[in-house]
Design a protein around this motif. Structure first.
Motif, PDB file in Angstrom:
ATOM      1  N   LEU A 144      28.162  30.740  38.009  1.00  0.00           N
ATOM      2  CA  LEU A 144      27.845  31.909  38.830  1.00  0.00           C
ATOM      3  C   LEU A 144      28.873  32.168  39.922  1.00  0.00           C
ATOM      4  O   LEU A 144      28.859  33.235  40.547  1.00  0.00           O
ATOM      5  N   MET A 145      29.745  31.195  40.172  1.00  0.00           N
ATOM      6  CA  MET A 145      30.742  31.302  41.236  1.00  0.00           C
ATOM      7  C   MET A 145      31.923  30.414  40.859  1.00  0.00           C
ATOM      8  O   MET A 145      31.799  29.599  39.943  1.00  0.00           O
ATOM      9  N   PRO A 146      33.049  30.519  41.556  1.00  0.00           N
ATOM     10  CA  PRO A 146      34.166  29.618  41.255  1.00  0.00           C
ATOM     11  C   PRO A 146      33.751  28.152  41.417  1.00  0.00           C
ATOM     12  O   PRO A 146      32.945  27.813  42.299  1.00  0.00           O
ATOM     13  N   ALA A 147      34.280  27.289  40.561  1.00  0.00           N
ATOM     14  CA  ALA A 147      33.911  25.862  40.578  1.00  0.00           C
ATOM     15  C   ALA A 147      34.104  25.214  41.953  1.00  0.00           C
ATOM     16  O   ALA A 147      33.227  24.462  42.401  1.00  0.00           O
ATOM     17  N   PRO A 148      35.222  25.460  42.661  1.00  0.00           N
ATOM     18  CA  PRO A 148      35.350  24.849  43.991  1.00  0.00           C
ATOM     19  C   PRO A 148      34.245  25.305  44.948  1.00  0.00           C
ATOM     20  O   PRO A 148      33.759  24.529  45.773  1.00  0.00           O
TER      21      PRO A 148
END
Length: 193
Positions: A144-148
């Motif tokens: 749902l969002m960037p991994a970091p």
């Protein structure tokens, strides 16, 4: 007529013992957890507790699964309340707020979960269970969002939970920090610097 022996549901009995363990842990910390203390809190004998859990680690892992089950049930209800197609930000917020100690039930679960972190530090089997759960959650958030950002989100939620339990941050401050982070992640691309 010979009376029939009472049938005991082993899962129910184990859950009652785990609930007693969590009560002891939430009130006195995991260092106070022993078969004897848990038996007393459950209104049972030490022998009965040992019948269902051979070791303290077995009992602790089961209790951890009960805490996880409480959190999963709260998350399912919160996500269900969002309707069939929630926005990713709303979905993430609904999930992580169920992990924060925003009421007495979540506060008790949070205290036990926090104590498990310390307990797991010297017990690889317990640490592995926690690690797998955290990685699974992070991997889901990374859809749902960037991994970091997913990694940062979990660290933020754990830290906010710790500070809320200790009374350092009131609920409004913690939720504002969470919302500020989610806004920075889910801000429309055109608005990003």
């Amino acid at each position: 007529m010979i009376p029939m022996p009472k049938r005991v549901d082993p899962t129910e009995r184990r859950t009652l013992i785990a609930d007693a363990l969590m009560k002891v842990a939430a009130e006195q910390g995991l260092e106070a957890v022993s078969l004897r203390h848990v038996a007393a809190a459950a209104g049972a004998t030490t022998g009965l507790v040992q019948h269902y859990f051979r070791t303290k680690d077995e009992m602790m892992l089961f209790a951890l699964s009960v805490v996880s089950g409480h959190t999963e049930a709260r998350i399912s209800a919160a996500v269900g309340a969002l309707g069939p197609a929630p926005a990713p930000r709303d979905l993430v917020r609904a999930m992580v707020t169920q992990m924060l100690p925003l009421d007495e039930e979540r506060r008790a679960d949070g205290k036990v979960a926090l104590a498990f972190f310390a307990y797991a530090a010297t017990r690889p089997q317990v640490a592995e269970v926690q690690r797998q759960g955290a990685l699974g959650l992070r991997d889901f958030f990374a859809t749902l969002m960037p991994a970091p950002a997913a990694t940062t989100l979990l660290a933020l939620v754990e830290g906010l939970g710790l500070y809320m339990i200790s009374g350092t941050y009131p609920t409004d401050v913690a939720l504002r920090a969470l919302d500020d982070f989610l806004d920075s992640v889910f801000r429309p691309a055109a608005g990003r610097p």
